[in-house]
Write a protein that holds these residues in place. Structure first.
Motif, PDB file in Angstrom:
ATOM      1  N   ASP A 172       0.810  -1.206   0.000  1.00  0.00           N
ATOM      2  CA  ASP A 172       0.000   0.000   0.000  1.00  0.00           C
ATOM      3  C   ASP A 172       0.846   1.260   0.000  1.00  0.00           C
ATOM      4  O   ASP A 172       0.325   2.359   0.197  1.00  0.00           O
ATOM      5  N   LYS A 173       2.138   1.112  -0.218  1.00  0.00           N
ATOM      6  CA  LYS A 173       3.009   2.284  -0.240  1.00  0.00           C
ATOM      7  C   LYS A 173       2.808   3.067  -1.535  1.00  0.00           C
ATOM      8  O   LYS A 173       2.245   2.580  -2.514  1.00  0.00           O
ATOM      9  N   ILE A 174       3.285   4.312  -1.528  1.00  0.00           N
ATOM     10  CA  ILE A 174       3.277   5.157  -2.719  1.00  0.00           C
ATOM     11  C   ILE A 174       4.679   5.123  -3.321  1.00  0.00           C
ATOM     12  O   ILE A 174       5.660   5.381  -2.627  1.00  0.00           O
ATOM     13  N   THR A 175       4.778   4.792  -4.594  1.00  0.00           N
ATOM     14  CA  THR A 175       6.067   4.843  -5.285  1.00  0.00           C
ATOM     15  C   THR A 175       6.199   6.186  -5.992  1.00  0.00           C
ATOM     16  O   THR A 175       5.328   6.571  -6.780  1.00  0.00           O
ATOM     17  N   VAL A 176       7.278   6.894  -5.688  1.00  0.00           N
ATOM     18  CA  VAL A 176       7.549   8.193  -6.300  1.00  0.00           C
ATOM     19  C   VAL A 176       8.656   8.018  -7.327  1.00  0.00           C
ATOM     20  O   VAL A 176       9.763   7.585  -6.995  1.00  0.00           O
ATOM     21  N   LYS A 177       8.359   8.321  -8.585  1.00  0.00           N
ATOM     22  CA  LYS A 177       9.350   8.242  -9.649  1.00  0.00           C
ATOM     23  C   LYS A 177       9.781   9.663 -10.007  1.00  0.00           C
ATOM     24  O   LYS A 177       8.964  10.489 -10.412  1.00  0.00           O
TER      25      LYS A 177
END
Length: 272
Positions: free
Chosen positions: A3-8
């Motif tokens: 449920d984490k947010i991946t920041v690219k």
């Protein structure tokens, strides 16, 4: 389930793109951050970094949401080259606050006028929509993705964004200048966030000569991190005069202060 947010990180520079051997590690593209959450593409700003997505947008994406912080060129100069605005069936929504009495659509149409560029808003595909934001209001992208907005401190009016997904939240804090009022506002807005992207355009010793220009320092970002109880401080909007060697030296110094501070590099992916 993750449920984490991946920041690219697609663009880290401020003001203008940089090229050359001195800018290979931290990158030369201007501000753009991509958060793929489930089948939604959340994009903060459309600097030259957004063009990376022309060839790398995940096939799982069904909708694209572009949140513009403000209309200074380094935050929108990649927009005319974002091919999905012109040649796809993706539903795309562009968000931004009103400025000088103009909606976000009117602002972008003003930017893409025929004297400056031959392709304008009228050439966008029919699935492109615009939302003029009301600051302080919550916006939902699906039921479990919430976007919040707050006023930044920057010439021409800029917007701070906070995206929350499940128990994780990411705050987008470019372009931002610290003063007593703006710091308290950002600290409140960022309280207990998982990560904050903060404007560290100037070194603390450089800032006095640039006061009023709308940018800040890593030192002030660290203050916000501590007072807002933020897990990760992500520093960006690198000055065009700050070479890889300078930023590497700074990064080593900051690692001795707090190991949850990062100077962002173009192409980096971070789970928050």
């Amino acid at each position: 389930m993750n449920d984490k947010i991946t920041v690219k990180v697609l663009g880290t520079r401020g003001s203008i793109p940089c090229s050359g051997e001195e800018f290979q590690i931290y990158g030369g593209s201007t501000s753009c951050f991509f958060l793929p959450i489930k089948d939604q593409a959340i994009i903060f700003d459309a600097g030259t970094g957004i063009m990376t997505l022309n060839k790398s947008l995940p096939k799982t994406i069904k909708e694209i949401h572009i949140f513009i912080s403000h209309m200074h060129l380094d935050h929108i100069q990649g927009l005319p080259f974002f091919q999905f605005l012109f040649e796809s069936d993706y539903p795309i929504t562009i968000y931004g606050q009103a400025r000088s009495g103009k909606t976000i659509q009117e602002q972008i149409d003003y930017f893409l006028n025929p004297l400056l560029w031959p392709v304008g808003v009228k050439n966008f595909q029919s699935n492109v929509q615009f939302v003029t934001l009301q600051l302080g209001k919550k916006y939902r992208i699906r039921e479990d993705i919430v976007i919040e907005t707050e006023h930044s401190c920057h010439p021409g009016a800029s917007t701070l964004y906070r995206v929350t997904y499940k128990d994780h939240s990411f705050v987008y804090g470019l372009d931002f200048e610290h003063n007593e009022d703006s710091l308290e506002r950002l600290i409140s807005f960022s309280q207990n966030a998982t990560a904050l992207v903060y404007d560290s355009c100037y070194l603390p010793e450089e800032y006095p000569e640039h006061k009023g220009w709308g940018h800040s320092t890593w030192e002030q970002g660290l203050l916000v991190k501590k007072r807002a109880n933020i897990d990760q401080l992500l520093l960006s909007h690198h000055n065009t005069n700050h070479t890889d060697a300078m930023l590497q030296t700074l990064e080593k110094q900051l690692s001795l202060i707090d190991n949850n501070i990062r100077l962002l590099k173009e192409g980096m992916e971070i789970d928050v």
